[in-house]
Scaffold this motif. Structure first.
Motif, PDB file in Angstrom:
ATOM      1  N   LEU A 104      12.095  -1.600  -0.866  1.00 58.71           N
ATOM      2  CA  LEU A 104      11.815  -2.103   0.483  1.00 58.71           C
ATOM      3  C   LEU A 104      10.664  -3.109   0.470  1.00 58.71           C
ATOM      4  O   LEU A 104      10.693  -4.103   1.208  1.00 58.71           O
ATOM      5  CB  LEU A 104      11.505  -0.942   1.425  1.00 58.71           C
ATOM      6  CG  LEU A 104      12.694  -0.032   1.743  1.00 58.71           C
ATOM      7  CD1 LEU A 104      12.245   1.160   2.562  1.00 58.71           C
ATOM      8  CD2 LEU A 104      13.787  -0.798   2.452  1.00 58.71           C
ATOM      9  N   THR A 105       9.684  -2.895  -0.381  1.00 62.11           N
ATOM     10  CA  THR A 105       8.573  -3.834  -0.498  1.00 62.11           C
ATOM     11  C   THR A 105       9.048  -5.178  -1.032  1.00 62.11           C
ATOM     12  O   THR A 105       8.654  -6.240  -0.535  1.00 62.11           O
ATOM     13  CB  THR A 105       7.465  -3.255  -1.401  1.00 62.11           C
ATOM     14  OG1 THR A 105       7.026  -2.014  -0.834  1.00 62.11           O
ATOM     15  CG2 THR A 105       6.294  -4.206  -1.542  1.00 62.11           C
ATOM     16  N   VAL A 145       0.842  -1.197   0.000  1.00 61.37           N
ATOM     17  CA  VAL A 145       0.000   0.000   0.000  1.00 61.37           C
ATOM     18  C   VAL A 145       0.883   1.256   0.000  1.00 61.37           C
ATOM     19  O   VAL A 145       0.646   2.193  -0.771  1.00 61.37           O
ATOM     20  CB  VAL A 145      -0.963  -0.003   1.206  1.00 61.37           C
ATOM     21  CG1 VAL A 145      -1.676   1.334   1.345  1.00 61.37           C
ATOM     22  CG2 VAL A 145      -1.969  -1.139   1.074  1.00 61.37           C
ATOM     23  N   ALA A 146       1.903   1.265   0.845  1.00 63.23           N
ATOM     24  CA  ALA A 146       2.795   2.431   0.924  1.00 63.23           C
ATOM     25  C   ALA A 146       3.535   2.649  -0.389  1.00 63.23           C
ATOM     26  O   ALA A 146       3.660   3.786  -0.862  1.00 63.23           O
ATOM     27  CB  ALA A 146       3.792   2.248   2.072  1.00 63.23           C
ATOM     28  N   ALA A 147       4.022   1.561  -0.991  1.00 61.90           N
ATOM     29  CA  ALA A 147       4.748   1.687  -2.262  1.00 61.90           C
ATOM     30  C   ALA A 147       3.826   2.207  -3.363  1.00 61.90           C
ATOM     31  O   ALA A 147       4.238   3.025  -4.189  1.00 61.90           O
ATOM     32  CB  ALA A 147       5.349   0.341  -2.661  1.00 61.90           C
ATOM     33  N   ARG A 148       2.599   1.747  -3.346  1.00 60.78           N
ATOM     34  CA  ARG A 148       1.649   2.213  -4.362  1.00 60.78           C
ATOM     35  C   ARG A 148       1.334   3.696  -4.179  1.00 60.78           C
ATOM     36  O   ARG A 148       1.214   4.452  -5.140  1.00 60.78           O
ATOM     37  CB  ARG A 148       0.374   1.387  -4.286  1.00 60.78           C
ATOM     38  CG  ARG A 148      -0.578   1.797  -5.357  1.00 60.78           C
ATOM     39  CD  ARG A 148      -1.651   0.821  -5.577  1.00 60.78           C
ATOM     40  NE  ARG A 148      -2.464   1.379  -6.660  1.00 60.78           N
ATOM     41  CZ  ARG A 148      -3.651   0.993  -6.952  1.00 60.78           C
ATOM     42  NH1 ARG A 148      -4.194   0.013  -6.285  1.00 60.78           N
ATOM     43  NH2 ARG A 148      -4.327   1.532  -7.921  1.00 60.78           N
ATOM     44  N   ARG A 149       1.194   4.118  -2.916  1.00 65.11           N
ATOM     45  CA  ARG A 149       0.898   5.532  -2.653  1.00 65.11           C
ATOM     46  C   ARG A 149       2.091   6.426  -2.984  1.00 65.11           C
ATOM     47  O   ARG A 149       1.930   7.497  -3.549  1.00 65.11           O
ATOM     48  CB  ARG A 149       0.513   5.723  -1.192  1.00 65.11           C
ATOM     49  CG  ARG A 149      -0.859   5.225  -0.870  1.00 65.11           C
ATOM     50  CD  ARG A 149      -1.212   5.501   0.558  1.00 65.11           C
ATOM     51  NE  ARG A 149      -2.530   4.975   0.871  1.00 65.11           N
ATOM     52  CZ  ARG A 149      -3.039   4.932   2.074  1.00 65.11           C
ATOM     53  NH1 ARG A 149      -2.344   5.375   3.110  1.00 65.11           N
ATOM     54  NH2 ARG A 149      -4.241   4.447   2.272  1.00 65.11           N
ATOM     55  N   ARG A 150       3.271   6.007  -2.583  1.00 63.86           N
ATOM     56  CA  ARG A 150       4.469   6.832  -2.774  1.00 63.86           C
ATOM     57  C   ARG A 150       5.036   6.766  -4.178  1.00 63.86           C
ATOM     58  O   ARG A 150       5.665   7.706  -4.633  1.00 63.86           O
ATOM     59  CB  ARG A 150       5.561   6.432  -1.777  1.00 63.86           C
ATOM     60  CG  ARG A 150       5.210   6.662  -0.343  1.00 63.86           C
ATOM     61  CD  ARG A 150       5.120   8.133  -0.061  1.00 63.86           C
ATOM     62  NE  ARG A 150       4.830   8.351   1.350  1.00 63.86           N
ATOM     63  CZ  ARG A 150       5.128   9.441   1.987  1.00 63.86           C
ATOM     64  NH1 ARG A 150       5.700  10.438   1.371  1.00 63.86           N
ATOM     65  NH2 ARG A 150       4.821   9.552   3.257  1.00 63.86           N
ATOM     66  N   ARG A 151       4.884   5.623  -4.808  1.00 61.33           N
ATOM     67  CA  ARG A 151       5.395   5.423  -6.164  1.00 61.33           C
ATOM     68  C   ARG A 151       6.861   5.842  -6.307  1.00 61.33           C
ATOM     69  O   ARG A 151       7.234   6.562  -7.234  1.00 61.33           O
ATOM     70  CB  ARG A 151       4.534   6.146  -7.185  1.00 61.33           C
ATOM     71  CG  ARG A 151       3.116   5.644  -7.225  1.00 61.33           C
ATOM     72  CD  ARG A 151       2.364   6.198  -8.422  1.00 61.33           C
ATOM     73  NE  ARG A 151       0.962   5.881  -8.372  1.00 61.33           N
ATOM     74  CZ  ARG A 151       0.430   4.747  -8.813  1.00 61.33           C
ATOM     75  NH1 ARG A 151       1.190   3.825  -9.318  1.00 61.33           N
ATOM     76  NH2 ARG A 151      -0.870   4.539  -8.732  1.00 61.33           N
ATOM     77  N   SER A 152       7.666   5.393  -5.368  1.00 55.95           N
ATOM     78  CA  SER A 152       9.095   5.707  -5.453  1.00 55.95           C
ATOM     79  C   SER A 152       9.900   4.414  -5.506  1.00 55.95           C
ATOM     80  O   SER A 152       9.447   3.358  -5.068  1.00 55.95           O
ATOM     81  CB  SER A 152       9.541   6.541  -4.247  1.00 55.95           C
ATOM     82  OG  SER A 152       9.609   5.748  -3.087  1.00 55.95           O
ATOM     83  N   GLY A 171      20.064  10.446  -7.012  1.00 57.16           N
ATOM     84  CA  GLY A 171      19.238  11.422  -7.700  1.00 57.16           C
ATOM     85  C   GLY A 171      17.816  11.367  -7.193  1.00 57.16           C
ATOM     86  O   GLY A 171      17.566  10.897  -6.082  1.00 57.16           O
ATOM     87  N   PRO A 172      16.859  11.804  -8.005  1.00 56.28           N
ATOM     88  CA  PRO A 172      15.457  11.791  -7.581  1.00 56.28           C
ATOM     89  C   PRO A 172      14.986  10.371  -7.301  1.00 56.28           C
ATOM     90  O   PRO A 172      15.428   9.427  -7.931  1.00 56.28           O
ATOM     91  CB  PRO A 172      14.704  12.364  -8.786  1.00 56.28           C
ATOM     92  CG  PRO A 172      15.720  12.956  -9.681  1.00 56.28           C
ATOM     93  CD  PRO A 172      17.044  12.351  -9.345  1.00 56.28           C
ATOM     94  N   SER A 173      14.066  10.229  -6.365  1.00 54.08           N
ATOM     95  CA  SER A 173      13.615   8.894  -5.969  1.00 54.08           C
ATOM     96  C   SER A 173      12.507   8.362  -6.856  1.00 54.08           C
ATOM     97  O   SER A 173      11.941   7.346  -6.594  1.00 54.08           O
ATOM     98  CB  SER A 173      13.135   8.911  -4.509  1.00 54.08           C
ATOM     99  OG  SER A 173      12.037   9.784  -4.377  1.00 54.08           O
ATOM    100  N   ARG A 174      12.172   9.025  -7.886  1.00 49.96           N
ATOM    101  CA  ARG A 174      11.133   8.526  -8.814  1.00 49.96           C
ATOM    102  C   ARG A 174      11.729   7.905 -10.026  1.00 49.96           C
ATOM    103  O   ARG A 174      12.661   8.108 -10.571  1.00 49.96           O
ATOM    104  CB  ARG A 174      10.208   9.660  -9.204  1.00 49.96           C
ATOM    105  CG  ARG A 174       9.375  10.087  -8.034  1.00 49.96           C
ATOM    106  CD  ARG A 174       8.232  10.944  -8.523  1.00 49.96           C
ATOM    107  NE  ARG A 174       7.467  11.347  -7.395  1.00 49.96           N
ATOM    108  CZ  ARG A 174       6.276  10.886  -7.116  1.00 49.96           C
ATOM    109  NH1 ARG A 174       5.712  10.016  -7.888  1.00 49.96           N
ATOM    110  NH2 ARG A 174       5.626  11.291  -6.068  1.00 49.96           N
TER     111      ARG A 174
END
Length: 107
Positions: free
Chosen positions: A50-51, A37-44, A104-107
């Motif tokens: 971590l997931t 759920v957290a990975a889906r919300r953050r999309r990073s 760099g950016p986490s996305r």
């Protein structure tokens, strides 16, 4: 009660291990669901890494149960367990590296 176990442990030990492995599997599955759920919300990338690492903990628990029940040979158990240990360490270190700005950016 007779459990179908590997030839490396007795029935009492197998029962104790199965209880512990059952609890750890339930715990890691719950944590994995929260991580998804957290990975889906953050999309990073960091959350995704971590997931995956937490998912590998679930795999380790399942392999442990299979080994206690005699379904997974000890050699396969050790190969899977130690390979996932390495993968988990690499995934966590990579996620930390990305969060600290090294990647760099986490996305």
């Amino acid at each position: 009660m007779v459990l179908p176990t590997g030839n490396w442990l007795g029935t009492g030990e197998a029962l104790a291990l199965l209880v512990v492995l059952g609890l750890t599997t339930a715990g890691t599955l719950s944590l994995f669901a929260v991580a998804l759920v957290a990975a889906r919300r953050r999309r990073s990338r960091s959350y995704t890494l971590l997931t995956v690492a937490i998912g590998l903990l679930v795999v380790r628990s399942i392999v442990g149960i299979g080994t206690v029940l005699g379904r997974i040979p000890m050699v396969v158990h050790h190969l899977v367990e130690h390979t996932t240990d390495l993968a988990i360490a690499v995934l966590i270190l990579t996620a930390a590296y990305l969060v600290t700005g090294g990647g760099g950016p986490s996305r």
